[in-house]
Design an enzyme around this catalytic site. Structure first.
Site, PDB file in Angstrom:
ATOM      1  N   LEU A   1      -5.151   9.562   9.314  1.00  0.00           N
ATOM      2  CA  LEU A   1      -6.263   8.698   9.754  1.00  0.00           C
ATOM      3  C   LEU A   1      -7.626   9.357   9.515  1.00  0.00           C
ATOM      4  O   LEU A   1      -8.041  10.229  10.273  1.00  0.00           O
ATOM      5  CB  LEU A   1      -6.085   8.358  11.231  1.00  0.00           C
ATOM      6  CG  LEU A   1      -4.920   7.406  11.538  1.00  0.00           C
ATOM      7  CD1 LEU A   1      -4.603   7.393  13.035  1.00  0.00           C
ATOM      8  CD2 LEU A   1      -5.214   5.996  11.047  1.00  0.00           C
TER       9      LEU A   1
ATOM     10  N   TYR B   1       0.861  -1.196   0.000  1.00  0.00           N
ATOM     11  CA  TYR B   1       0.000   0.000   0.000  1.00  0.00           C
ATOM     12  C   TYR B   1       0.899   1.248   0.000  1.00  0.00           C
ATOM     13  O   TYR B   1       0.687   2.176  -0.790  1.00  0.00           O
ATOM     14  CB  TYR B   1      -0.926   0.006   1.224  1.00  0.00           C
ATOM     15  CG  TYR B   1      -1.777   1.251   1.298  1.00  0.00           C
ATOM     16  CD1 TYR B   1      -2.758   1.493   0.339  1.00  0.00           C
ATOM     17  CD2 TYR B   1      -1.578   2.207   2.301  1.00  0.00           C
ATOM     18  CE1 TYR B   1      -3.534   2.650   0.385  1.00  0.00           C
ATOM     19  CE2 TYR B   1      -2.344   3.357   2.349  1.00  0.00           C
ATOM     20  CZ  TYR B   1      -3.320   3.577   1.390  1.00  0.00           C
ATOM     21  OH  TYR B   1      -4.073   4.729   1.433  1.00  0.00           O
TER      22      TYR B   1
END
Ligand code: 8X3
Length: 250
Positions: free
Chosen positions: A182, A150
């Site tokens: 996040l 990723y």
């Protein structure tokens, strides 16, 4: 018509929030794989602006080209391209990696972004104007344990973004990278393949970013005057100092 913005991955999360945010000032081309979601978003946003939807998978270059070529004449001069489509699939050590997950991430996060950019940039070059916003990630700035592929896909996005900025500089085209930390969306559910407990734990003990927080940054970037180019914007939750250093409560 107003200026035209095209958003990929507009059927959920950050992409959907970006489409909502840009609907105030732009005519919108919303793109995604799920026709039903596109239809729902289109009818909602049509109350604010002109909207057209394109159903295609960014991983398929033929589908990308067919979709972009199908645009009615008055929609072909795209001013803003937001390359948002992408996801994380799996989180684990490299020697246990699932090759299908790797393909999915590289194909959508990196190759998909390139396919869509390849289809749209010639028009921008010809008109000598345009703005590309690539939604990357803090994972394109820092590698973290088990993030391997990723992170590699997002480092690829970071390099592609820098390359685009250099190559498109003679044509007055701005290129911006927005790198979220996040953000609480479906992102972790997808990464953990529906394991909601693992997904919830990612955001436990902190106040995460929302998709809207990122969308507002994108709106700010594209609304700058012609003489201002925002190049590289990392947006973390306040509790984050880095990808994995997070000050969690309790
Ligand atoms: C999403 C942020 O930290 O999960 O790209 O990689 S992170």
């Amino acid at each position: 018509m107003k200026k035209i913005a095209l958003v990929t991955g507009a059927t959920s999360g950050i992409g959907e929030a970006i489409a909502r945010e840009l609907a105030d000032n732009y005519a919108l081309i919303i793109c995604g794989r799920k026709q039903e979601k596109l239809d729902g978003l289109k009818s909602e946003l049509e109350k604010k602006t002109e909207v057209i939807s394109l159903q295609f998978d960014v991983r398929n270059n033929a589908e990308v080209n067919a979709a972009i070529s199908s645009l009615p004449k008055e929609w072909t001069e795209i001013d803003i391209l937001v390359n948002n489509a992408g996801n994380a699939h799996g989180l684990g050590p490299i020697h246990e990696g699932n090759v299908e997950d790797w393909d999915a991430m590289i194909d959508s996060n990196l190759k998909g972004l390139l396919y869509v950019s390849r289809a749209i940039t010639p028009g921008m070059v010809e008109r000598k104007s345009g703005h590309i916003v690539n939604i990357s990630s803090i994972a394109g700035k820092e590698v973290y344990e088990n993030g391997n592929v990723y992170c590699a896909s997002k480092f690829g996005v970071d390099a592609a973004t820098q390359g685009m900025r250099l190559d498109l500089n003679p044509y007055n085209i701005k290129v911006t990278s927005v790198n979220p930390g996040l953000v609480k969306t479906e992102f972790s559910n997808v990464r953990f393949k529906g394991d909601t407990e693992k997904a919830e734990n990612v955001y436990k003990g902190l106040d995460p970013l929302t998709a809207k927080d990122i969308a507002e940054v994108v709106k700010f970037a594209v609304d700058r005057p012609v003489n201002v180019a925002l190049t590289d914007i990392t947006v973390l939750a306040s509790a984050q100092a880095s990808a994995k250093l997070v000050n969690r409560k309790g």
